[in-house]
Scaffold this active site. Sequence first.
Site, PDB file in Angstrom:
ATOM      1  N   ASN A   1      11.970  -7.879   6.878  1.00  0.00           N
ATOM      2  CA  ASN A   1      12.356  -7.091   7.883  1.00  0.00           C
ATOM      3  C   ASN A   1      11.937  -8.020   9.227  1.00  0.00           C
ATOM      4  O   ASN A   1      10.963  -8.552   9.217  1.00  0.00           O
ATOM      5  CB  ASN A   1      11.518  -5.808   8.025  1.00  0.00           C
TER       6      ASN A   1
ATOM      7  N   GLY B   1      12.586  -3.122  11.520  1.00  0.00           N
ATOM      8  CA  GLY B   1      11.557  -2.417  11.052  1.00  0.00           C
ATOM      9  C   GLY B   1      10.351  -3.171  10.835  1.00  0.00           C
ATOM     10  O   GLY B   1       9.673  -2.943  10.089  1.00  0.00           O
TER      11      GLY B   1
ATOM     12  N   HIS C   1       9.329  -8.740   1.281  1.00  0.00           N
ATOM     13  CA  HIS C   1       9.103  -7.639   0.255  1.00  0.00           C
ATOM     14  C   HIS C   1       9.783  -8.074  -0.841  1.00  0.00           C
ATOM     15  O   HIS C   1      10.938  -8.541  -0.859  1.00  0.00           O
ATOM     16  CB  HIS C   1       9.702  -6.410   0.670  1.00  0.00           C
TER      17      HIS C   1
ATOM     18  N   HIS D   1       6.283 -12.191   6.234  1.00  0.00           N
ATOM     19  CA  HIS D   1       6.279 -11.652   4.884  1.00  0.00           C
ATOM     20  C   HIS D   1       7.479 -11.305   4.414  1.00  0.00           C
ATOM     21  O   HIS D   1       8.782 -10.771   4.898  1.00  0.00           O
ATOM     22  CB  HIS D   1       5.519 -10.527   4.912  1.00  0.00           C
TER      23      HIS D   1
ATOM     24  N   ILE E   1       0.770  -1.321  -0.122  1.00  0.00           N
ATOM     25  CA  ILE E   1      -0.020  -0.056   0.096  1.00  0.00           C
ATOM     26  C   ILE E   1       0.981   1.258   0.069  1.00  0.00           C
ATOM     27  O   ILE E   1       0.278   2.199  -0.450  1.00  0.00           O
ATOM     28  CB  ILE E   1      -1.153  -0.101   1.298  1.00  0.00           C
TER      29      ILE E   1
HETATM   30  P1  5GP Z   1       7.193  -4.372   7.480  1.00  0.00           P
HETATM   31  O1  5GP Z   1       7.626  -3.060   7.863  1.00  0.00           O
HETATM   32  O2  5GP Z   1       6.443  -5.131   8.754  1.00  0.00           O
HETATM   33  O3  5GP Z   1       8.031  -5.239   7.120  1.00  0.00           O
HETATM   34  O4  5GP Z   1       6.282  -4.326   6.089  1.00  0.00           O
HETATM   35  C1  5GP Z   1       4.939  -4.019   6.365  1.00  0.00           C
HETATM   36  C2  5GP Z   1       4.473  -3.703   4.989  1.00  0.00           C
HETATM   37  O5  5GP Z   1       3.025  -3.795   4.651  1.00  0.00           O
HETATM   38  C3  5GP Z   1       4.631  -2.147   4.833  1.00  0.00           C
HETATM   39  O6  5GP Z   1       5.350  -1.874   3.667  1.00  0.00           O
HETATM   40  C4  5GP Z   1       3.101  -1.518   4.551  1.00  0.00           C
HETATM   41  O7  5GP Z   1       3.208  -0.605   3.648  1.00  0.00           O
HETATM   42  C5  5GP Z   1       2.245  -2.508   3.919  1.00  0.00           C
HETATM   43  N1  5GP Z   1       1.192  -2.849   4.391  1.00  0.00           N
HETATM   44  C6  5GP Z   1       0.558  -2.500   5.665  1.00  0.00           C
HETATM   45  N2  5GP Z   1      -0.773  -2.826   5.741  1.00  0.00           N
HETATM   46  C7  5GP Z   1      -1.248  -2.813   4.408  1.00  0.00           C
HETATM   47  C8  5GP Z   1      -2.476  -2.815   3.851  1.00  0.00           C
HETATM   48  O8  5GP Z   1      -3.538  -3.030   4.566  1.00  0.00           O
HETATM   49  N3  5GP Z   1      -2.564  -3.397   2.506  1.00  0.00           N
HETATM   50  C9  5GP Z   1      -1.435  -3.661   1.609  1.00  0.00           C
HETATM   51  N4  5GP Z   1      -1.295  -3.635   0.329  1.00  0.00           N
HETATM   52  N5  5GP Z   1      -0.165  -3.269   2.600  1.00  0.00           N
HETATM   53  C10 5GP Z   1       0.083  -3.136   3.561  1.00  0.00           C
END
Ligand code: 5GP
Length: 112
Positions: free
Chosen positions: A85, A91, A100, A98, A31
């Site tokens: 992450n 982070g 990226h 997950h 997102i």
């Molecule tokens: P983290 O920081 O945990 O590695 O990454 C989580 C990722 O999930 C972030 O890049 C954030 O933008 C994405 N994200 C969080 N909530 C949502 C959502 O509701 N929909 C989508 N498509 N991405 C999300």
Amino acid sequence: MSDCIFCRIAAGQIPADIIYEDADHLAFRDIHPAAPLHAVLIPKRHCATLADMTDAQEHGRLILAAVATARALNIEKTGYRLVANYGADGGQEVMHVHWHILGGRILGWPPG
Ligand code: 5GP
Ligand code: ZN
């Protein structure tokens, strides 16, 4: 887990732009993209962190799904980066495993 945002996406309760899906995995557009092409790949089964996922086969299948996601984004030839992450310094914001998948531009190294 009903309070996990990625479980809710996997359950279809929150809309997402799906890039790749198989029986156990789902990849959707981030997102807040950090690159022109930015997918988030999750196992449909809830698992909070990489360290909680102790089955090597499950890790392996997740990486294969990441490669399939990059293929679906058409960045196999140009290249891409896989990022997981972990923890506060890493982070990690969403506590559901997950990867990226980032591409569509030259990515700097080391990351900032
Ligand atoms: P983290 O920081 O945990 O590695 O990454 C989580 C990722 O999930 C972030 O890049 C954030 O933008 C994405 N994200 C969080 N909530 C949502 C959502 O509701 N929909 C989508 N498509 N991405 C999300
Ligand atoms: Zn979850």
